[in-house]
Design a protein around this motif. Structure first.
Motif, short mmCIF file in Angstrom:
data_model
loop_
_atom_site.label_atom_id
_atom_site.label_comp_id
_atom_site.label_asym_id
_atom_site.label_seq_id
_atom_site.Cartn_x
_atom_site.Cartn_y
_atom_site.Cartn_z
N VAL A 6 12.16 -2.80 -9.22
CA VAL A 6 12.00 -1.36 -9.39
C VAL A 6 11.16 -0.81 -8.25
O VAL A 6 10.18 -1.43 -7.83
CB VAL A 6 11.37 -1.02 -10.76
N LEU A 7 11.56 0.34 -7.73
CA LEU A 7 10.78 1.06 -6.73
C LEU A 7 10.29 2.35 -7.37
O LEU A 7 11.09 3.13 -7.89
CB LEU A 7 11.62 1.37 -5.48
N ILE A 8 8.97 2.56 -7.33
CA ILE A 8 8.36 3.71 -7.98
C ILE A 8 7.60 4.53 -6.93
O ILE A 8 6.69 4.02 -6.27
CB ILE A 8 7.38 3.27 -9.08
N THR A 9 7.98 5.80 -6.78
CA THR A 9 7.23 6.67 -5.88
C THR A 9 6.08 7.32 -6.65
O THR A 9 6.13 7.50 -7.85
CB THR A 9 8.13 7.76 -5.27
N GLY A 10 5.03 7.66 -5.91
CA GLY A 10 3.87 8.26 -6.55
C GLY A 10 3.24 7.35 -7.57
O GLY A 10 2.88 7.78 -8.67
N ALA A 11 3.07 6.09 -7.21
CA ALA A 11 2.65 5.08 -8.18
C ALA A 11 1.14 4.95 -8.33
O ALA A 11 0.65 4.13 -9.10
CB ALA A 11 3.22 3.71 -7.80
N THR A 12 0.37 5.77 -7.62
CA THR A 12 -1.08 5.57 -7.60
C THR A 12 -1.80 6.16 -8.80
O THR A 12 -3.00 5.91 -8.98
CB THR A 12 -1.68 6.16 -6.31
N GLY A 14 -1.28 8.47 -12.94
CA GLY A 14 -0.46 9.16 -13.92
C GLY A 14 0.78 8.42 -14.36
O GLY A 14 0.75 7.22 -14.65
N ILE A 15 1.89 9.14 -14.41
CA ILE A 15 3.15 8.57 -14.90
C ILE A 15 3.61 7.42 -14.00
O ILE A 15 4.10 6.40 -14.49
CB ILE A 15 4.23 9.67 -14.98
N GLY A 16 3.44 7.56 -12.69
CA GLY A 16 3.86 6.50 -11.78
C GLY A 16 3.11 5.20 -12.01
O GLY A 16 3.71 4.12 -12.06
N GLU A 17 1.81 5.30 -12.18
CA GLU A 17 1.00 4.10 -12.45
C GLU A 17 1.38 3.49 -13.79
O GLU A 17 1.47 2.26 -13.93
CB GLU A 17 -0.48 4.45 -12.43
N ASN A 36 -2.17 7.00 -1.11
CA ASN A 36 -3.53 6.47 -1.16
C ASN A 36 -3.49 4.93 -1.13
O ASN A 36 -3.23 4.29 -2.15
CB ASN A 36 -4.23 6.96 -2.42
N GLU A 37 -3.76 4.37 0.03
CA GLU A 37 -3.65 2.91 0.20
C GLU A 37 -4.64 2.16 -0.68
O GLU A 37 -4.33 1.10 -1.24
CB GLU A 37 -3.88 2.54 1.67
N GLN A 38 -5.85 2.71 -0.84
CA GLN A 38 -6.86 2.04 -1.65
C GLN A 38 -6.42 1.93 -3.10
O GLN A 38 -6.57 0.88 -3.73
CB GLN A 38 -8.19 2.79 -1.55
N ARG A 39 -5.87 3.00 -3.65
CA ARG A 39 -5.40 2.97 -5.03
C ARG A 39 -4.21 2.03 -5.17
O ARG A 39 -4.09 1.32 -6.18
CB ARG A 39 -5.01 4.38 -5.48
N LEU A 40 -3.32 2.03 -4.19
CA LEU A 40 -2.18 1.12 -4.24
C LEU A 40 -2.65 -0.34 -4.26
O LEU A 40 -2.15 -1.14 -5.05
CB LEU A 40 -1.26 1.35 -3.03
N GLU A 41 -3.59 -0.66 -3.40
CA GLU A 41 -4.10 -2.03 -3.33
C GLU A 41 -4.78 -2.43 -4.64
O GLU A 41 -4.63 -3.57 -5.10
CB GLU A 41 -5.07 -2.18 -2.16
N ARG A 55 5.13 -5.40 -3.97
CA ARG A 55 5.08 -4.97 -2.57
C ARG A 55 4.61 -3.52 -2.53
O ARG A 55 4.96 -2.74 -3.41
CB ARG A 55 6.48 -5.07 -1.92
N LEU A 56 3.87 -3.19 -1.50
CA LEU A 56 3.37 -1.83 -1.34
C LEU A 56 3.98 -1.18 -0.10
O LEU A 56 4.13 -1.82 0.94
CB LEU A 56 1.84 -1.83 -1.18
N LEU A 57 4.30 0.09 -0.23
CA LEU A 57 4.76 0.90 0.89
C LEU A 57 3.93 2.18 0.90
O LEU A 57 4.03 2.99 -0.02
CB LEU A 57 6.25 1.25 0.76
#
Length: 260
Positions: A6-12, A14-17, A36-41, A55-57
């Motif tokens: 699955v690929l999720i945009t805006g994953a940092t 709310g709903i995406g997370e 936001n790279e920090q939140r993604l990590e 994987r992160l983009l």
């Protein structure tokens, strides 16, 4: 174990997370995108602790070239996205249309409409080639009928509905499914963003009603993705119990559930 991707945009947030957590629990591999790279990590680390492959983009969906470069950087079976969740979106301001901020308009249009189109264009051709896949667009009850001050935001979510319906028509001769999930009041950082960081103003949005949360919408997204292949959950409107539509809401601070 589910090996789908699955690929999720805006994953940092709310709903995406919430979708990231839900699909990870369901055994999916995840590609998470956001600015936001920090939140993604941080989210990646939490999910990997529970055994998820992530994987992160990092890119802004408003930047078409950055999105293209990021998606093209995926290698091997990380290119074969089974579920695309177009979640990245936002509202800015709650002013009358003739008094609106032009920069806010552009940000909403570029994120909510053009960003969704960009990701659809990048991912769906592969689904068509493989004759399988699922696109889940996060729309809104705001796309059904405009409410006071919602003007441009409502228009962008009406566009999400129309684009989702149009994509479903375009894919009708394939096995690729298309879903539009239309949440009502969801208590995330949505209103904080809308009011440009004003926490107190954002808090008023949810006063006197027990709103939805990100997990509620993630549950619906996962259900749609998990339905049998011959079942296409085309559209789902999800509201809080005391919300009838985008502008009819019963507020009562004395209801017991509001204290929970």
């Amino acid at each position: 174990m589910n090996t789908k991707l699955v690929l999720i945009t805006g994953a940092t947030s709310g709903i995406g997370e919430a979708c990231a957590r839900k699909f990870a629990q369901g055994g999916y591999r995840l590609i998470l995108t956001g600015r936001n790279e920090q939140r993604l990590e941080r989210l990646k680390a939490l999910l990997e602790e529970d055994g998820a492959e992530v994987r992160l983009l990092k890119f802004d969906v408003r930047d078409r070239q950055a999105a293209k470069t990021a998606v093209e950087s995926l290698d091997g079976d990380w290119k074969t996205v089974d579920v695309l969740i177009n979640n990245a979106g936002l509202a800015l301001g709650l002013t009358k249309e003739y008094e609106g901020d032009e920069d806010d308009w552009e940000t909403m249009i570029d994120t909510n409409i053009k960003g969704l189109l960009t990701m659809t264009r990048l991912i769906v051709p592969g689904m068509v080639e493989r004759n399988r896949g699922h696109v889940i667009n996060i729309g809104s009850v705001a796309g059904d009928v405009a409410y006071a001050g919602g003007n441009v935001y409502c228009a962008t979510k009406a566009a999400v509905k129309t684009l989702t319906d149009g994509l479903r028509v375009d894919l009708v001769d394939t096995c690729v499914r298309v879903t539009n999930i239309k949440p009502g009041l969801v208590e995330t950082n949505f209103s904080v963003v809308r009011f440009h960081g004003n926490q107190q103003q954002a808090k008023h949005v949810y006063e006197g009603i027990h709103p939805l949360n990100g997990d509620d919408i993630a549950d619906v997204a996962f259900y749609a993705a998990s339905a049998p292949e011959h079942v296409q959950i085309a559209e789902v409107l999800v509201l809080a119990t005391h919300q009838a539509n985008g502008y009819t809401i019963s507020r009562d601070v004395n209801r017991e559930e509001h204290l929970s």
